[in-house]
Design a protein around this motif. Structure first.
Motif, PDB file in Angstrom:
ATOM      1  N   LEU A  70       0.831  -1.203   0.000  1.00  0.00           N
ATOM      2  CA  LEU A  70       0.000   0.000   0.000  1.00  0.00           C
ATOM      3  C   LEU A  70       0.868   1.257   0.000  1.00  0.00           C
ATOM      4  O   LEU A  70       0.510   2.266  -0.594  1.00  0.00           O
ATOM      5  CB  LEU A  70      -0.963  -0.004   1.192  1.00  0.00           C
ATOM      6  N   ARG A  75      -2.188   4.857  -6.068  1.00  0.00           N
ATOM      7  CA  ARG A  75      -3.612   5.159  -5.879  1.00  0.00           C
ATOM      8  C   ARG A  75      -3.956   5.429  -4.411  1.00  0.00           C
ATOM      9  O   ARG A  75      -5.058   5.846  -4.098  1.00  0.00           O
ATOM     10  CB  ARG A  75      -4.467   3.997  -6.395  1.00  0.00           C
ATOM     11  N   VAL A  76      -3.000   5.173  -3.527  1.00  0.00           N
ATOM     12  CA  VAL A  76      -3.212   5.366  -2.091  1.00  0.00           C
ATOM     13  C   VAL A  76      -2.768   6.765  -1.714  1.00  0.00           C
ATOM     14  O   VAL A  76      -1.662   7.190  -2.059  1.00  0.00           O
ATOM     15  CB  VAL A  76      -2.439   4.296  -1.279  1.00  0.00           C
ATOM     16  N   SER A  80      -3.177   7.930   4.082  1.00  0.00           N
ATOM     17  CA  SER A  80      -3.229   6.470   4.237  1.00  0.00           C
ATOM     18  C   SER A  80      -1.838   5.863   4.160  1.00  0.00           C
ATOM     19  O   SER A  80      -1.533   4.903   4.882  1.00  0.00           O
ATOM     20  CB  SER A  80      -4.143   5.855   3.174  1.00  0.00           C
ATOM     21  N   LYS A  81      -0.981   6.423   3.314  1.00  0.00           N
ATOM     22  CA  LYS A  81       0.400   5.944   3.248  1.00  0.00           C
ATOM     23  C   LYS A  81       1.125   6.217   4.568  1.00  0.00           C
ATOM     24  O   LYS A  81       1.921   5.396   5.017  1.00  0.00           O
ATOM     25  CB  LYS A  81       1.154   6.605   2.096  1.00  0.00           C
ATOM     26  N   ILE A 122      -7.239   2.887   7.046  1.00  0.00           N
ATOM     27  CA  ILE A 122      -6.921   3.030   5.619  1.00  0.00           C
ATOM     28  C   ILE A 122      -8.156   2.745   4.764  1.00  0.00           C
ATOM     29  O   ILE A 122      -8.407   3.434   3.771  1.00  0.00           O
ATOM     30  CB  ILE A 122      -5.739   2.105   5.239  1.00  0.00           C
ATOM     31  N   ASP A 125     -10.500   5.583   3.600  1.00  0.00           N
ATOM     32  CA  ASP A 125     -10.121   6.476   2.500  1.00  0.00           C
ATOM     33  C   ASP A 125      -9.735   5.769   1.200  1.00  0.00           C
ATOM     34  O   ASP A 125      -9.718   6.393   0.151  1.00  0.00           O
ATOM     35  CB  ASP A 125      -8.943   7.354   2.937  1.00  0.00           C
ATOM     36  N   VAL A 126      -9.393   4.497   1.274  1.00  0.00           N
ATOM     37  CA  VAL A 126      -8.901   3.783   0.095  1.00  0.00           C
ATOM     38  C   VAL A 126      -9.940   2.738  -0.310  1.00  0.00           C
ATOM     39  O   VAL A 126     -10.460   2.011   0.540  1.00  0.00           O
ATOM     40  CB  VAL A 126      -7.543   3.101   0.405  1.00  0.00           C
ATOM     41  N   ASP A 127     -10.216   2.673  -1.605  1.00  0.00           N
ATOM     42  CA  ASP A 127     -11.172   1.703  -2.128  1.00  0.00           C
ATOM     43  C   ASP A 127     -10.765   0.294  -1.686  1.00  0.00           C
ATOM     44  O   ASP A 127      -9.613  -0.112  -1.825  1.00  0.00           O
ATOM     45  CB  ASP A 127     -11.199   1.797  -3.655  1.00  0.00           C
ATOM     46  N   ILE A 130      -8.724  -1.893  -4.026  1.00  0.00           N
ATOM     47  CA  ILE A 130      -7.277  -1.619  -4.084  1.00  0.00           C
ATOM     48  C   ILE A 130      -6.574  -2.364  -2.958  1.00  0.00           C
ATOM     49  O   ILE A 130      -5.545  -3.010  -3.168  1.00  0.00           O
ATOM     50  CB  ILE A 130      -7.003  -0.101  -4.004  1.00  0.00           C
TER      51      ILE A 130
END
Length: 172
Positions: A70, A75-76, A80-81, A122, A125-127, A130
């Protein structure tokens, strides 16, 4: 589980498994993964760790690789990273609430709990697709998250769970 129940428990909804394309780890990740898994399996065998704890400890390599992937995924988002980075750093650092240097593989339980709490955040916010793309574990990822969250207090104790949440979410 209903949407209302999901919000009450702040747990992810478990979906039926989809047909996912298995990912091949880059060789450098595979070597790290294989070494970590072999060390954990040897510890479990040598120390006679009970099956319940062993099942949670064996999630560590899968969670670590997921979070590392991730970190590399464009895309992240940055936030979130950052959360994934905190969790990866927690795995790597020798200083944590249950240090592996002192208690061996059982010390990975707090790492697993922190990783799962990070993934919960995470996933806000992240699909989900993914995140699932990067999951190599055998069990359903959302099922793993739910299982660990429900068992966290029993695995590491309420005080450590609170400290892990504070570490991750900077609660005062």
């Amino acid at each position: 589980m209903s949407e209302e129940n999901r919000q009450d428990n702040n747990l992810p909804v478990i979906r039926e498994p989809e047909q996912l394309v298995p990912l091949q780890l880059p060789e450098v990740h595979q070597r790290f993964y294989d070494k970590l898994r072999a060390k954990i399996e040897a510890f479990i065998k040598d120390k006679g760790v009970n099956d319940t704890a062993a099942n949670y400890i064996l999630l560590a390599p899968d969670l670590f690789v997921l979070l590392a992937r991730l970190l590399l995924d464009k895309r992240v988002g940055v936030q979130s990273k950052a959360i994934a980075g905190v969790a990866v750093a927690y795995f790597i650092t020798p200083i944590d609430f249950i240090p592996e240097a002192l208690v061996g593989g059982v010390g990975l339980l707090d790492d697993v709990v922190l990783a799962v709490y990070a993934l919960r955040r995470i996933l806000v916010d992240v699909d989900e697709k993914i995140v699932r793309e990067h999951w190599n574990g055998k069990e359903d990822l959302l099922g793993v998250i739910t299982k660990v969250v429900k068992s966290a207090d029993d695995l590491v104790g309420k005080k450590i769970v609170k400290k892990l949440e504070e570490t991750l979410f900077r609660k005062k």
